[in-house]
Design an enzyme around this catalytic site. Structure first.
Site, PDB file in Angstrom:
ATOM      1  N   GLU A 178     -15.406   8.940   3.311  1.00 20.76           N
ATOM      2  CA  GLU A 178     -16.277   8.000   4.017  1.00 20.76           C
ATOM      3  C   GLU A 178     -17.583   7.765   3.266  1.00 20.76           C
ATOM      4  OE1 GLU A 178     -15.237  10.912   4.977  1.00 20.76           O
ATOM      5  OE2 GLU A 178     -16.798  12.108   5.904  1.00 20.76           O
ATOM      6  N   LYS A 179     -18.074   6.510   3.383  1.00 24.19           N
ATOM      7  CA  LYS A 179     -19.346   6.144   2.778  1.00 24.19           C
ATOM      8  C   LYS A 179     -20.463   6.334   3.798  1.00 24.19           C
ATOM      9  CE  LYS A 179     -16.922   2.637   1.466  1.00 24.19           C
ATOM     10  NZ  LYS A 179     -17.248   1.645   2.426  1.00 24.19           N
ATOM     11  N   ALA A 180     -21.699   6.139   3.338  1.00 27.66           N
ATOM     12  CA  ALA A 180     -22.852   6.510   4.171  1.00 27.66           C
ATOM     13  C   ALA A 180     -22.868   5.843   5.560  1.00 27.66           C
ATOM     14  CB  ALA A 180     -24.147   6.240   3.408  1.00 27.66           C
ATOM     15  N   ARG A 218     -30.076   1.672  -0.884  1.00 26.88           N
ATOM     16  CA  ARG A 218     -28.834   0.921  -1.101  1.00 26.88           C
ATOM     17  C   ARG A 218     -28.953  -0.410  -0.361  1.00 26.88           C
ATOM     18  NH1 ARG A 218     -28.248   4.851  -3.729  1.00 26.88           N
ATOM     19  NH2 ARG A 218     -26.393   6.129  -4.079  1.00 26.88           N
ATOM     20  N   ASP A 274       0.861  -1.187   0.000  1.00 23.95           N
ATOM     21  CA  ASP A 274       0.000   0.000   0.000  1.00 23.95           C
ATOM     22  C   ASP A 274       0.892   1.229   0.000  1.00 23.95           C
ATOM     23  OD1 ASP A 274      -1.982   2.113   0.890  1.00 23.95           O
ATOM     24  OD2 ASP A 274      -3.254   0.349   1.155  1.00 23.95           O
ATOM     25  N   TYR A 314     -14.644   6.638 -11.895  1.00 21.95           N
ATOM     26  CA  TYR A 314     -14.403   5.454 -11.062  1.00 21.95           C
ATOM     27  C   TYR A 314     -15.069   4.193 -11.642  1.00 21.95           C
ATOM     28  CZ  TYR A 314     -14.769   2.614  -6.770  1.00 21.95           C
ATOM     29  OH  TYR A 314     -14.730   1.606  -5.839  1.00 21.95           O
ATOM     30  N   ALA A 336     -20.102  -2.152  -7.747  1.00 28.25           N
ATOM     31  CA  ALA A 336     -21.460  -1.989  -8.282  1.00 28.25           C
ATOM     32  C   ALA A 336     -21.562  -0.715  -9.109  1.00 28.25           C
ATOM     33  CB  ALA A 336     -22.463  -1.965  -7.138  1.00 28.25           C
ATOM     34  N   CYS A 337     -20.555   0.161  -9.015  1.00 29.66           N
ATOM     35  CA  CYS A 337     -20.551   1.396  -9.819  1.00 29.66           C
ATOM     36  C   CYS A 337     -20.368   1.116 -11.309  1.00 29.66           C
ATOM     37  CB  CYS A 337     -19.448   2.340  -9.343  1.00 29.66           C
ATOM     38  SG  CYS A 337     -19.803   3.061  -7.741  1.00 29.66           S
ATOM     39  N   GLN A 393     -33.580   7.647  -1.040  1.00 33.73           N
ATOM     40  CA  GLN A 393     -32.740   6.853  -1.951  1.00 33.73           C
ATOM     41  C   GLN A 393     -32.365   5.551  -1.234  1.00 33.73           C
ATOM     42  OE1 GLN A 393     -31.749   9.556  -0.218  1.00 33.73           O
ATOM     43  NE2 GLN A 393     -29.565   9.982  -0.409  1.00 33.73           N
TER      44      GLN A 393
END
Ligand code: NAD
Ligand code: GDD
Length: 343
Positions: A195-197, A224, A39, A153, A123-124, A222
């Site tokens: 950060e994601k939801a 997910r 990394d 992305y 999934a994008c 929305q």
């Protein structure tokens, strides 16, 4: 050919300083493998459990060649990534960084004779026009084409999926391609813009006083599906071991609205908060869910951890981090500086 569960392998995990990579290294070590992490940064929250750690920039082909040397398997997780606030901007930077990393990693792994290479897609990759409604039809692997992926992305992920297919066809390296649906859990980024939801909302709830309010991006309707990290790691190991070479969804099919996610986090925190919706913030697709038919067929398994269950340790870890950060004399954690819409 399926790999025996017990054979010890020499395994490279790229992105081992990040969220999924860190958990995967621990799991592979516990299974008795020799594990090398790579990394551009050291693991942010806990020391690596791996045997070796290369702190290298994988946009450079020479570093990719050094990382894959002597490895039987590669889990390639390194990427310039984040939640919708991050990936909906910086399209050029994300595309350049991930293209360089992915092309060099696939190429050097193939040249080095790596036996099996797993690519972490998203999934994008799925077309925007199939994700216009909150009650979205779950996305099947074959829906990816005709393509209309997330700008930057998502398009780069789709291109690299195809590259894996071509390299298998032309050079023989076995590849595995996983399409993650929103993964959450302890040791994931919870501030700084990437950060994601689930992590962002956990942070906001932890910082709010009981009876106060919190800001939510979008109108909260929305949808997910969210996958807990333990299921994610289990799926990765199973897919690598399998003989399935085409892209495969890895996510839950437990569809929730973002308001429901907020309620679940509030429940874990034991707080009652007023929701303030902000529709000027990034929202991404209107609805996204995983069709797990092929996952069940191929692996004989699918994620089992419900959001209500997985949020409990996630919220506890984030709340603990925030308390530690705020403690008198606390040493600030290193944070990657990214310019992204702040909450
Ligand atoms: P993460 O950001 O925590 O980890 C990615 C790691 O890649 C980071 O530690 C980062 O330092 C490293 N990296 C970035 N640029 C690098 C470079 N030039 N050289 C070396 N390392 C570099 O993300 P994650 O959640 O662990 O995601 C892992 C993989 O899964 C990524 O490929 C991501 O695109 C994919 N994915 C994740 C999710 C999710 O919900 N977490 C969803 C879809 C796809
Ligand atoms: N990040 C974030 N922060 N999202 C919020 C917030 C908040 O404070 N409040 C509400 N949301 C809403 C967003 O507006 C979006 O509609 C939804 O929660 C989910 O946002 P994210 O978790 O940031 O991203 P995503 O689900 O659109 O995309 C993510 O998952 C993909 C895989 O399914 C990203 O992490 C992608 O990189 C990933 O590939």
């Amino acid at each position: 050919m399926a790999i025996s569960a017990s054979a010890s392998q020499r395994i490279l995990v790229t992105g081992a300083g990040g969220f999924i990579g860190h958990h995967l290294v621990s799991r592979l070590k516990a299974m008795g493998h020799f594990v090398r992490g790579a990394d551009i940064k050291m693991p942010e929250y806990e020391a690596s459990a791996g045997d070796e750690f290369l702190k290298v920039d994988l946009r450079e082909p020479g570093n990719c060649a050094a990382a894959v040397k002597g490895m039987d398997q590669v889990y390639h997780l390194a990427a310039d990534m984040g939640g919708i606030g991050y990936i909906s901007q910086s399209h050029a930077e994300i595309t350049v960084n991930n293209t360089l990393m992915d092309v060099h990693m696939v190429n050097e792994a193939s040249r080095a004779g790596v036996g099996r290479f797993l690519y972490s897609s998203s999934a994008c990759v799925y077309p925007a026009h199939l994700q216009l409604q909150p009650d979205v039809t779950p996305l099947k692997e074959d829906d990816a084409f005709p393509a209309q992926p997330e700008e930057g992305y998502g398009l780069e992920k789709l291109y690299t999926e195809k590259l894996c297919e071509y390299v298998t066809e032309d050079y023989g390296m076995e590849t595995r391609v996983v399409r993650f649906h929103n993964v959450y859990g302890p040791l994931g980024t919870y501030d700084g813009g990437r950060e994601k939801a689930p992590a962002a909302i956990s942070r906001k709830v932890a910082l709010a006083r009981d009876g106060g309010s919190l800001d939510i991006w979008g109108d909260g309707r929305q949808t997910r599906s969210f996958m807990y990290i333990d299921d994610c790691v289990e799926g990765l190991v199973r897919l690598m071991r399998s003989d399935y070479g085409l892209p495969l969804n890895l996510g839950t099919d437990e569809l929730v609205t973002i308001d429901e996610l907020v309620d679940i986090v509030c429940e874990a925190a034991g707080k009652t908060l007023v929701k303030r919706h902000d529709t000027t913030k990034p929202q991404g697709v209107r609805g996204r869910n995983s069709d797990n038919s092929r996952l069940r067929e191929v692996l004989g398994w699918e994620p089992t951890i419900h959001l209500r269950e997985g949020i409990v340790p996630t919220y506890a870890w984030i709340a603990g981090q925030l308390m530690a950060d705020a403690a008198p004399g606390a040493v600030a954690q290193p944070r990657s500086a990214v310019a992204a819409p702040s909450a």
